[in-house]
Design an enzyme around this catalytic site. Structure first.
Site, PDB file in Angstrom:
ATOM      1  N   ALA A   1     -33.126 -41.180 -26.805  1.00 25.80           N
ATOM      2  CA  ALA A   1     -34.035 -40.976 -27.942  1.00 25.80           C
ATOM      3  C   ALA A   1     -35.279 -41.858 -27.796  1.00 25.80           C
ATOM      4  O   ALA A   1     -36.384 -41.441 -28.147  1.00 25.80           O
ATOM      5  CB  ALA A   1     -33.308 -41.282 -29.245  1.00 25.80           C
TER       6      ALA A   1
ATOM      7  N   GLU B   1     -29.413 -33.037 -46.211  1.00 28.45           N
ATOM      8  CA  GLU B   1     -29.536 -32.472 -44.864  1.00 28.45           C
ATOM      9  C   GLU B   1     -28.946 -31.055 -44.837  1.00 28.45           C
ATOM     10  O   GLU B   1     -27.869 -30.817 -45.359  1.00 28.45           O
ATOM     11  CB  GLU B   1     -28.784 -33.352 -43.866  1.00 28.45           C
ATOM     12  CG  GLU B   1     -28.836 -32.820 -42.450  1.00 28.45           C
ATOM     13  CD  GLU B   1     -28.240 -33.792 -41.448  1.00 28.45           C
ATOM     14  OE1 GLU B   1     -28.661 -34.968 -41.427  1.00 28.45           O
ATOM     15  OE2 GLU B   1     -27.362 -33.369 -40.685  1.00 28.45           O
TER      16      GLU B   1
HETATM   17  P1  FAD Z   1     -29.727 -42.643 -28.277  1.00 25.77           P
HETATM   18  O1  FAD Z   1     -30.330 -43.569 -29.253  1.00 25.77           O
HETATM   19  O2  FAD Z   1     -30.538 -42.214 -27.123  1.00 25.77           O
HETATM   20  O3  FAD Z   1     -28.355 -43.299 -27.777  1.00 25.77           O
HETATM   21  C1  FAD Z   1     -27.398 -42.530 -27.076  1.00 25.77           C
HETATM   22  C2  FAD Z   1     -26.457 -43.445 -26.299  1.00 25.77           C
HETATM   23  O4  FAD Z   1     -27.142 -43.994 -25.181  1.00 25.77           O
HETATM   24  C3  FAD Z   1     -25.944 -44.646 -27.097  1.00 25.77           C
HETATM   25  O5  FAD Z   1     -24.623 -44.882 -26.693  1.00 25.77           O
HETATM   26  C4  FAD Z   1     -26.868 -45.777 -26.664  1.00 25.77           C
HETATM   27  O6  FAD Z   1     -26.269 -47.052 -26.815  1.00 25.77           O
HETATM   28  C5  FAD Z   1     -27.092 -45.417 -25.201  1.00 25.77           C
HETATM   29  N1  FAD Z   1     -28.383 -45.872 -24.651  1.00 25.77           N
HETATM   30  C6  FAD Z   1     -29.578 -45.895 -25.252  1.00 25.77           C
HETATM   31  N2  FAD Z   1     -30.529 -46.342 -24.392  1.00 25.77           N
HETATM   32  C7  FAD Z   1     -29.919 -46.584 -23.226  1.00 25.77           C
HETATM   33  C8  FAD Z   1     -30.349 -47.055 -21.937  1.00 25.77           C
HETATM   34  N3  FAD Z   1     -31.630 -47.383 -21.706  1.00 25.77           N
HETATM   35  N4  FAD Z   1     -29.428 -47.177 -20.942  1.00 25.77           N
HETATM   36  C9  FAD Z   1     -28.117 -46.865 -21.161  1.00 25.77           C
HETATM   37  N5  FAD Z   1     -27.645 -46.420 -22.354  1.00 25.77           N
HETATM   38  C10 FAD Z   1     -28.531 -46.281 -23.368  1.00 25.77           C
HETATM   39  N6  FAD Z   1     -27.581 -33.936 -32.818  1.00 25.77           N
HETATM   40  C11 FAD Z   1     -28.176 -32.734 -32.651  1.00 25.77           C
HETATM   41  O7  FAD Z   1     -27.954 -32.070 -31.614  1.00 25.77           O
HETATM   42  N7  FAD Z   1     -29.047 -32.229 -33.579  1.00 25.77           N
HETATM   43  C12 FAD Z   1     -29.329 -32.903 -34.712  1.00 25.77           C
HETATM   44  O8  FAD Z   1     -30.121 -32.430 -35.536  1.00 25.77           O
HETATM   45  C13 FAD Z   1     -28.703 -34.167 -34.953  1.00 25.77           C
HETATM   46  N8  FAD Z   1     -28.947 -34.876 -36.066  1.00 25.77           N
HETATM   47  C14 FAD Z   1     -28.380 -36.116 -36.227  1.00 25.77           C
HETATM   48  C15 FAD Z   1     -28.686 -36.858 -37.381  1.00 25.77           C
HETATM   49  C16 FAD Z   1     -28.154 -38.119 -37.570  1.00 25.77           C
HETATM   50  C17 FAD Z   1     -28.503 -38.909 -38.813  1.00 25.77           C
HETATM   51  C18 FAD Z   1     -27.263 -38.664 -36.598  1.00 25.77           C
HETATM   52  C19 FAD Z   1     -26.653 -40.017 -36.808  1.00 25.77           C
HETATM   53  C20 FAD Z   1     -26.944 -37.923 -35.463  1.00 25.77           C
HETATM   54  C21 FAD Z   1     -27.499 -36.653 -35.254  1.00 25.77           C
HETATM   55  N9  FAD Z   1     -27.220 -35.888 -34.126  1.00 25.77           N
HETATM   56  C22 FAD Z   1     -27.822 -34.662 -33.946  1.00 25.77           C
HETATM   57  C23 FAD Z   1     -26.255 -36.369 -33.135  1.00 25.77           C
HETATM   58  C24 FAD Z   1     -26.911 -37.213 -32.024  1.00 25.77           C
HETATM   59  O9  FAD Z   1     -27.727 -36.382 -31.238  1.00 25.77           O
HETATM   60  C25 FAD Z   1     -25.779 -37.822 -31.201  1.00 25.77           C
HETATM   61  O10 FAD Z   1     -25.088 -38.769 -31.959  1.00 25.77           O
HETATM   62  C26 FAD Z   1     -26.139 -38.372 -29.833  1.00 25.77           C
HETATM   63  O11 FAD Z   1     -24.905 -38.642 -29.147  1.00 25.77           O
HETATM   64  C27 FAD Z   1     -26.934 -39.656 -29.815  1.00 25.77           C
HETATM   65  O12 FAD Z   1     -28.196 -39.487 -30.257  1.00 25.77           O
HETATM   66  P2  FAD Z   1     -29.188 -40.756 -30.478  1.00 25.77           P
HETATM   67  O13 FAD Z   1     -30.502 -40.229 -30.836  1.00 25.77           O
HETATM   68  O14 FAD Z   1     -28.540 -41.745 -31.358  1.00 25.77           O
HETATM   69  O15 FAD Z   1     -29.195 -41.312 -28.970  1.00 25.77           O
END
Ligand code: FAD
Length: 290
Positions: free
Chosen positions: A125, A18
């Site tokens: 997401a 990455e």
């Molecule tokens: P989600 O899957 O949407 O989850 C976020 C939170 O919301 C979780 O606590 C989940 O339990 C909760 N949730 C989900 N659905 C619901 C619902 N319906 N109601 C209530 N709560 C809910 N960040 C960047 O800015 N740029 C990047 O390029 C980047 N790359 C990353 C790469 C990896 C491998 C990882 C692990 C993280 C990366 N991040 C990046 C960080 C990421 O954006 C953060 O960790 C962010 O806080 C969560 O993203 P997610 O896609 O997991 O969110």
């Protein structure tokens, strides 16, 4: 919806790196050099993060394009949706398609600490993943993030529930947030099995080679620092080169253990520096060069 990198789908061990888009010219040269060195290792893919706001966002597609065309390696473009309007996301999707980039790591993104976010069209997401499928069918292979110690905003059980929802929206593989204790991964994998989440699980591994880094990691992700690692940090606090070597040895041991336990993929966070990642590849032999 298998795409060109069937490798991840087949669940055999993949190795990936990455990088992040820098915000100046010097940084850009550094990332290009990093890509030139790491592509010689023939990884399965290299991913590029999507800047949390600001002017580095546009660079993700540019760098992913370079990975594919110049370096001849499959590219995985990260894409975050928090604060974004549908039109903005659609523009990125068009741009990715135009450049033949077929893999997206679909993320929510973090709330910025220094400013208010504009009201966007997505909250999680999962909504971005649904939107990509709605707009583009199965054109892209889609990955998402997972957290072996649970996501910092949600309790473990709910986080698993939402992860299942996210995967059901159409996710081909998952990449983890950094973890330093493999036991968290193994018990998480057992839980996913019970939930019948059967897609490939990739471990995001960050070799910790300086004390500043570890502080940042724990602040950002809340990752637990195992006792064994704390001892290393204390012992070599005032000896940066010894700490670097010890951090590297720790990461190598972590990777070897995961591979021995049939992990589907190792994703190394490079911080745009190829040396440490290369040493891990050399020491573990996780990429076999014919
Ligand atoms: P989600 O899957 O949407 O989850 C976020 C939170 O919301 C979780 O606590 C989940 O339990 C909760 N949730 C989900 N659905 C619901 C619902 N319906 N109601 C209530 N709560 C809910 N960040 C960047 O800015 N740029 C990047 O390029 C980047 N790359 C990353 C790469 C990896 C491998 C990882 C692990 C993280 C990366 N991040 C990046 C960080 C990421 O954006 C953060 O960790 C962010 O806080 C969560 O993203 P997610 O896609 O997991 O969110």
């Amino acid at each position: 919806n298998a795409q060109s990198w069937e490798v991840q789908k087949s669940k055999s061990l993949t190795t990936s790196f990455e990088v992040f888009p820098p915000n100046d010219k010097v940084g850009l040269e550094q990332v290009y050099n990093c890509l030139d060195v790491l592509s010689l290792e023939k990884p399965d893919y290299i991913s590029v993060t999507y800047g949390a706001g600001g002017n580095t966002k546009g660079r993700t597609v540019e760098i992913a394009d370079r990975i594919k065309r110049q370096n001849g390696v499959e590219a995985l473009a990260h894409l975050t949706c928090i604060g974004a309007k549908r039109e903005e996301i659609d523009r990125v999707l068009e741009n990715l398609e135009k450049n033949n980039i077929e893999n997206i790591l679909a993320l929510r993104g973090d709330y910025p600490i220094d400013r208010e976010l504009e009201q966007g069209d997505f909250n999680y997401a999962r909504e971005l993943i649904e939107h990509i499928h709605e707009k583009k069918g199965n054109k892209f292979s889609i990955g998402a993030a997972y957290y072996v110690e649970g996501h910092k905003e949600t309790n473990d059980l709910l986080d698993l529930f939402y992860l299942k929802e996210k995967v059901n929206a159409g996710v081909d593989f998952l990449i983890s947030q950094i973890f330093l204790d493999n036991e968290f991964f193994y018990s998480f994998r057992d839980k996913l099995e019970k939930l019948q989440i059967n897609i490939p699980l990739v471990a995001g591994i960050m070799p910790v080679t300086n004390a500043k880094q570890i502080k940042k990691i724990t602040e950002l992700s809340g990752c637990t620092i195992p006792k064994k690692f704390l001892k290393i940090l204390e012992k070599y606090e005032d000896n940066p080169s010894a700490l670097r070597e010890a951090g590297l040895a720790y990461a190598i041991e972590q990777v070897v253990d995961l591979v021995a336990s049939d992990i589907n993929g190792i994703h190394l966070y490079t911080m745009n520096r190829p040396e440490t990642a290369k040493k891990i590849i050399d020491a573990t032999g996780i990429i076999r060069h014919e």
